[in-house]
Design a protein around this motif. Structure first.
Motif, PDB file in Angstrom:
ATOM      1  N   LEU A 153       0.976  -1.263   0.125  1.00 32.88           N
ATOM      2  CA  LEU A 153       0.012   0.008  -0.051  1.00 32.88           C
ATOM      3  C   LEU A 153       0.864   1.236  -0.005  1.00 32.88           C
ATOM      4  N   ALA A 154       2.042   1.109   0.736  1.00 26.67           N
ATOM      5  CA  ALA A 154       2.838   2.611   0.762  1.00 26.67           C
ATOM      6  C   ALA A 154       3.600   2.594  -0.520  1.00 26.67           C
ATOM      7  N   VAL A 155       3.955   1.492  -1.312  1.00 26.22           N
ATOM      8  CA  VAL A 155       4.459   1.689  -2.506  1.00 26.22           C
ATOM      9  C   VAL A 155       3.202   2.348  -3.709  1.00 26.22           C
ATOM     10  N   GLY A 156       2.131   1.853  -3.502  1.00 24.17           N
ATOM     11  CA  GLY A 156       1.135   2.503  -4.197  1.00 24.17           C
ATOM     12  C   GLY A 156       0.917   3.893  -3.992  1.00 24.17           C
ATOM     13  N   PHE A 157       1.102   4.180  -2.953  1.00 23.83           N
ATOM     14  CA  PHE A 157       1.153   5.556  -2.398  1.00 23.83           C
ATOM     15  C   PHE A 157       2.275   6.247  -2.976  1.00 23.83           C
ATOM     16  N   GLN A 158       3.329   5.890  -2.847  1.00 20.20           N
ATOM     17  CA  GLN A 158       4.351   6.492  -3.573  1.00 20.20           C
ATOM     18  C   GLN A 158       4.566   6.678  -4.978  1.00 20.20           C
TER      19      GLN A 158
END
Length: 350
Positions: A153-158
């Motif tokens: 999810l953090a990678v998607g946000f990034q």
């Protein structure tokens, strides 16, 4: 096939890609290539960017697809739909690109930014593999798939944040947030790596003195503060580059802000605290060899900082400074996990 056997190697691969992305991002920022591609995720509307200015100039009798960007009259124009041109330019087929007005083409800047994006896209493949494989640990270590999900999810946000950075015309504060999120992703991956390491024999467990643990926590906090101060200095430098120009490097830090002097002096405290930890490690006979890596990273960080200030930002000094700081954070965070893990395990068998 025992996939778990290779899971740790997969985590290391993903962490390696994170550092490659940090390096690529640092090179993009150092070379001023962030606007080499005016749109996202495509580049001038193409999946493979142009290699010559003629490719983004209006051409007669040429088929354009919706979303293709050209530079015309020193402005960016985007194709409103699929169409083919005639002998003359017709504005009804084009819209002004309103997200920003950076209407320049530099083939080096474009391809440096494109390579940065390409590394990020390739990183997604092992990251997805890590996410799916992490559920093999659901019955034994639920933390691993949970953290892997948060990481994805953090990678998607990034990725979304990358688009926001481009659309904002490289607003410095958003670039800084982009880097902070990369550090968060790195920490999550290091935690997964730590959870997958072999169990330490209980007989070899060693409790860390409370003073040592507290000072190490303090040292890690100091590093994070130093990184935050460094991002503020970097924002100031970015603003100076826009005002003074890329060719006047000697003037970038002629009149620095107070933050720069705090950032420079703060390093003395970090060296002192870390030196104390190394000394305590040897005095108490604590087996923590990674602490020497921390001291080495700090030494290299100081060296690159001195080189940037006194030799006016020579080539690669800026990305090296950033990459070393990310290595320093990674090693410190991993040691912190080891310190608290050994303490908890020691208490559980007393």
């Amino acid at each position: 096939m025992n996939i778990k056997k290779y899971f740790r190697s997969l985590v290391i691969t993903v962490i390696t890609f994170i550092y490659l992305i940090i390096i690529a991002g640092a090179v993009v920022r150092m070379t001023g290539s962030g606007m080499g591609c005016p749109d996202w995720p495509k580049c001038f509307g193409y999946y493979i960017p142009p290699t010559a200015a003629s490719q983004i100039e209006w051409q007669p009798h040429h088929a354009y697809k919706k979303g293709t960007i050209i530079i015309r009259e020193d402005a960016l124009r985007i194709a409103a739909h699929n169409f083919s041109t005639t002998d003359s330019y017709d504005s009804k087929h084009w819209e002004t690109y309103t997200k920003h007005d950076y209407a320049h083409f530099n083939v080096w800047h474009t391809w440096i930014e494109y390579i940065n994006r390409l590394v990020t896209v390739i990183f997604g493949l092992p990251m997805l593999a890590l996410f799916f494989c992490s559920f093999l640990y659901w019955n034994s270590q639920k933390k691993i798939p949970i953290i892997a999900t948060v990481t994805l999810l953090a990678v998607g946000f990034q990725s979304w944040l990358g688009k926001v950075v481009v659309d904002s015309n490289l607003l410095p504060i958003r670039i800084t947030i982009h880097m902070v999120v990369a550090f968060v992703i790195l920490a999550l991956l290091l935690y997964i790596l730590f959870l997958t390491k072999s169990k330490i024999a209980k007989s070899s467990l060693q409790a860390f003195p409370k003073s040592f643990r507290n000072v190490f926590i303090f040292a890690t906090i100091l590093t994070l503060i130093q990184v935050a101060l460094g991002t503020q200095v970097r924002q100031f430098v970015d603003e100076q580059v826009k005002t003074i120009g890329e060719l006047h490097k000697a003037a970038w830090l002629q009149s620095p802000t107070l933050t720069f002097y705090i950032h420079r002096s703060f390093s003395i405290l970090i060296v002192g605290v870390t030196s104390w930890l190394v000394w305590q490690q040897k005095r108490l006979g604590i087996a923590l060899p990674k602490l020497n890596w921390v001291l080495a990273c700090i030494g290299l960080e100081l060296m690159t900082g001195i080189i940037m200030y006194y030799f006016h930002f020579p080539f690669l000094s800026q990305p090296l400074h950033l990459v070393i700081s990310s290595l320093l954070f990674g090693v410190q965070f991993y040691i912190l996990l080891e310190v608290f893990s050994k303490q908890e395990n020691h208490q559980s068998i007393q």
